[in-house]
Design a protein around this motif. Sequence first.
Motif, PDB file in Angstrom:
ATOM      1  N   ILE A 160       0.835  -1.204   0.000  1.00  0.00           N
ATOM      2  CA  ILE A 160       0.000   0.000   0.000  1.00  0.00           C
ATOM      3  C   ILE A 160       0.873   1.259   0.000  1.00  0.00           C
ATOM      4  N   VAL A 161       1.910   1.270   0.852  1.00  0.00           N
ATOM      5  CA  VAL A 161       2.776   2.449   0.972  1.00  0.00           C
ATOM      6  C   VAL A 161       3.493   2.748  -0.339  1.00  0.00           C
ATOM      7  N   ILE A 162       4.111   1.738  -0.950  1.00  0.00           N
ATOM      8  CA  ILE A 162       4.833   2.004  -2.194  1.00  0.00           C
ATOM      9  C   ILE A 162       3.868   2.336  -3.324  1.00  0.00           C
ATOM     10  N   GLY A 163       2.651   1.779  -3.237  1.00  0.00           N
ATOM     11  CA  GLY A 163       1.651   2.084  -4.260  1.00  0.00           C
ATOM     12  C   GLY A 163       1.199   3.526  -4.202  1.00  0.00           C
ATOM     13  N   ILE A 164       0.955   4.028  -2.988  1.00  0.00           N
ATOM     14  CA  ILE A 164       0.523   5.415  -2.820  1.00  0.00           C
ATOM     15  C   ILE A 164       1.628   6.373  -3.252  1.00  0.00           C
ATOM     16  N   LYS A 165       2.877   6.031  -2.936  1.00  0.00           N
ATOM     17  CA  LYS A 165       3.999   6.892  -3.326  1.00  0.00           C
ATOM     18  C   LYS A 165       4.120   6.985  -4.844  1.00  0.00           C
ATOM     19  N   ALA A 166       3.858   5.874  -5.505  1.00  0.00           N
ATOM     20  CA  ALA A 166       4.013   5.850  -6.968  1.00  0.00           C
ATOM     21  C   ALA A 166       2.779   6.356  -7.704  1.00  0.00           C
ATOM     22  N   ALA A 167       1.644   6.491  -6.994  1.00  0.00           N
ATOM     23  CA  ALA A 167       0.371   6.789  -7.657  1.00  0.00           C
ATOM     24  C   ALA A 167       0.395   8.124  -8.380  1.00  0.00           C
ATOM     25  N   LYS A 168       0.811   9.186  -7.673  1.00  0.00           N
ATOM     26  CA  LYS A 168       0.778  10.518  -8.274  1.00  0.00           C
ATOM     27  C   LYS A 168       1.708  10.599  -9.478  1.00  0.00           C
ATOM     28  N   ARG A 169       2.884  10.019  -9.354  1.00  0.00           N
ATOM     29  CA  ARG A 169       3.842  10.050 -10.468  1.00  0.00           C
ATOM     30  C   ARG A 169       3.303   9.263 -11.665  1.00  0.00           C
ATOM     31  N   SER A 170       2.659   8.144 -11.377  1.00  0.00           N
ATOM     32  CA  SER A 170       2.094   7.327 -12.449  1.00  0.00           C
ATOM     33  C   SER A 170       1.013   8.088 -13.203  1.00  0.00           C
ATOM     34  N   LEU A 171       0.179   8.836 -12.473  1.00  0.00           N
ATOM     35  CA  LEU A 171      -0.875   9.625 -13.108  1.00  0.00           C
ATOM     36  C   LEU A 171      -0.281  10.692 -14.022  1.00  0.00           C
ATOM     37  N   ALA A 172       0.749  11.394 -13.537  1.00  0.00           N
ATOM     38  CA  ALA A 172       1.371  12.454 -14.332  1.00  0.00           C
ATOM     39  C   ALA A 172       1.997  11.888 -15.604  1.00  0.00           C
ATOM     40  N   ILE A 173       2.670  10.744 -15.477  1.00  0.00           N
ATOM     41  CA  ILE A 173       3.312  10.121 -16.636  1.00  0.00           C
ATOM     42  C   ILE A 173       2.268   9.677 -17.646  1.00  0.00           C
ATOM     43  N   ARG A 174       1.170   9.059 -17.169  1.00  0.00           N
ATOM     44  CA  ARG A 174       0.138   8.572 -18.080  1.00  0.00           C
ATOM     45  C   ARG A 174      -0.536   9.726 -18.818  1.00  0.00           C
ATOM     46  N   GLN A 175      -0.843  10.819 -18.117  1.00  0.00           N
ATOM     47  CA  GLN A 175      -1.505  11.943 -18.763  1.00  0.00           C
ATOM     48  C   GLN A 175      -0.579  12.635 -19.768  1.00  0.00           C
ATOM     49  N   THR A 268      -4.743  -6.429  -6.060  1.00  0.00           N
ATOM     50  CA  THR A 268      -5.788  -5.395  -6.052  1.00  0.00           C
ATOM     51  C   THR A 268      -5.279  -4.045  -5.571  1.00  0.00           C
ATOM     52  N   GLN A 269      -4.026  -3.995  -5.097  1.00  0.00           N
ATOM     53  CA  GLN A 269      -3.531  -2.736  -4.550  1.00  0.00           C
ATOM     54  C   GLN A 269      -3.375  -1.668  -5.628  1.00  0.00           C
ATOM     55  N   THR A 270      -3.216  -2.076  -6.886  1.00  0.00           N
ATOM     56  CA  THR A 270      -3.183  -1.087  -7.962  1.00  0.00           C
ATOM     57  C   THR A 270      -4.540  -0.381  -8.076  1.00  0.00           C
ATOM     58  N   ARG A 271      -5.613  -1.101  -7.747  1.00  0.00           N
ATOM     59  CA  ARG A 271      -6.954  -0.483  -7.760  1.00  0.00           C
ATOM     60  C   ARG A 271      -7.030   0.638  -6.730  1.00  0.00           C
ATOM     61  N   LEU A 272      -6.486   0.362  -5.542  1.00  0.00           N
ATOM     62  CA  LEU A 272      -6.485   1.382  -4.493  1.00  0.00           C
ATOM     63  C   LEU A 272      -5.632   2.570  -4.907  1.00  0.00           C
ATOM     64  N   MET A 273      -4.488   2.301  -5.489  1.00  0.00           N
ATOM     65  CA  MET A 273      -3.594   3.367  -5.950  1.00  0.00           C
ATOM     66  C   MET A 273      -4.304   4.247  -6.974  1.00  0.00           C
ATOM     67  N   ASP A 274      -4.963   3.616  -7.952  1.00  0.00           N
ATOM     68  CA  ASP A 274      -5.675   4.379  -8.977  1.00  0.00           C
ATOM     69  C   ASP A 274      -6.839   5.153  -8.374  1.00  0.00           C
ATOM     70  N   TYR A 275      -7.513   4.545  -7.400  1.00  0.00           N
ATOM     71  CA  TYR A 275      -8.662   5.203  -6.766  1.00  0.00           C
ATOM     72  C   TYR A 275      -8.230   6.473  -6.035  1.00  0.00           C
ATOM     73  N   ILE A 276      -7.158   6.386  -5.272  1.00  0.00           N
ATOM     74  CA  ILE A 276      -6.707   7.522  -4.465  1.00  0.00           C
ATOM     75  C   ILE A 276      -6.342   8.704  -5.366  1.00  0.00           C
ATOM     76  N   THR A 277      -5.585   8.450  -6.423  1.00  0.00           N
ATOM     77  CA  THR A 277      -5.196   9.547  -7.309  1.00  0.00           C
ATOM     78  C   THR A 277      -6.388  10.075  -8.098  1.00  0.00           C
ATOM     79  N   SER A 278      -7.299   9.191  -8.476  1.00  0.00           N
ATOM     80  CA  SER A 278      -8.444   9.617  -9.282  1.00  0.00           C
ATOM     81  C   SER A 278      -9.404  10.482  -8.486  1.00  0.00           C
ATOM     82  N   VAL A 279      -9.645  10.120  -7.223  1.00  0.00           N
ATOM     83  CA  VAL A 279     -10.569  10.899  -6.384  1.00  0.00           C
ATOM     84  C   VAL A 279     -10.079  12.332  -6.250  1.00  0.00           C
ATOM     85  N   LYS A 280      -8.771  12.497  -6.067  1.00  0.00           N
ATOM     86  CA  LYS A 280      -8.211  13.843  -5.925  1.00  0.00           C
ATOM     87  C   LYS A 280      -8.191  14.577  -7.255  1.00  0.00           C
ATOM     88  N   ASN A 281      -7.819  13.879  -8.302  1.00  0.00           N
ATOM     89  CA  ASN A 281      -7.600  14.536  -9.585  1.00  0.00           C
ATOM     90  C   ASN A 281      -8.887  14.857 -10.319  1.00  0.00           C
TER      91      ASN A 281
END
Length: 504
Positions: A160-175, A268-281
Amino acid sequence: MQIKSPWLALFLAIVHAFSGLTILLFSSWFIAACAVAGTGFNYMLPAVLIRALALIRISSGYAQMWVGHSHLLNLLAKLRLNLFSKLKNQLTFTTGIESDKLTFQTEAIASIWVGWVSQNASAWLAMAVLTIFTVLQLPVFSFAWISFVLVCAVIYLYLIVIGIKAAKRSLAIRQELECDIEHYVNAAPIWHMYQDIEHPKAGEYFKMNRQHQNSQDNASLWLLILCFVSVVYLFSVIQVSQVFSPVILVLPMAIMAAPDWFGRIFATQTRLMDYITSVKNIKDISGVKPLTRQTCKISTIKVSDFAAQGAKHKPVSFLLEPHSLLLLQGGSGVGKSRLLQAISGLISYTGKRQINGVELEGVLDDCIYIEQSPYCLSATLRDNIKLANASVTDDRINQVLSQLNLSQLELKGSTADKPNKLDQWIGEKGRKLSGGELKRIGLARAMVSNASMILLDEPFEGLDQANITHVVNIINTLSQTKGVIVASHIIPQQLQSTSSLQLS
């Protein structure tokens, strides 16, 4: 139903998971009991119970999928309609970012119950029930089991911790990748003109995905090692008096099956990572601004230090008046299309844009922009032309089609056995148009419109020499009464431009 459905889906998911785990553990006990039981043992009742549990597992599984996905689709529709309402009459920096919100991010939010909550809740609730069972029925295994649970929790939290850390960066790279792809695809008609065209680079995005997948694989490996060590330890502490007790097999079987009923939640932790960044973004619409429309008749358009937001070329300055034709040139990807869109007000820009000497923002109703690849509605030919002028007559449409050398689409007459060709269906569900025909359909829209200013994006691409000559003559005629900007890498000699501008 929509409010209660996620909780009902969660309940059904827990029943599904518990019935499956109970089948495994109860079957293990039953097999062991059969080996040591006497002649008076009731073999029928446990067998009936196992079949009942199997039926419960199957029915709850199907019911959970139906209820969960019904909730997912309802929530997805609600999220997307809400986002559409926020983007209505708004200018966006790029459609890539907003498309990502409408597709990937809304789905990440809507699927959190099905994709993460149900599975994780089921796994940890099963862990809690087994802990209570162990403490009450198998106290000799309590230390080993609690240690097993704590190590599983550490592995889980690590993901969960490494997923949350990588979530924001992953969103920026994908966009960023989606924006690059959008610009690259928009330049498709002129790919063949450039050998050194820069392709979108997806390496960094895939690298991040591989890193996260490696973390999940490592966590699964650690769990397997933990299960092996735990089972070996459990059998080493079994007392002789307990060897023939069937219940003693329940916990070792639960641990050996842990990679299935617990380990699967690692993925399923990638789902949580995507959810956290998506809710904010998804709540952030700072990249858009309200769309205003300017309905005034345009005499002049003057731009100073002007560029589309995010453009690669240097800002430009020029004056566009009626009876003029400005030729816009530049290399692939430099931003010719985006500059035309910015002039018409369809996208954001930097610098000044004066209309009739007054600085005005918003979309110009008296200016028509014809895309590099004109849109073709799945509708009639008439409807596609009338996009530019709803009041244009059939006679005028047929005149324009004839001038553009589209006689095969022209109205030849209307009888019972020869229907009006303007009523023929074109687009996705009808007659397919070639790239050259679409180009000329776009120009037909410009010709039937009442706009004072016409912006044409690559009007000669995909046309043969004869049709280029037809189109050039029409553009020259239009420029005698209107202001015309032509962005093109093909420069016909007959084109009577009054000025030219090179983007660099």
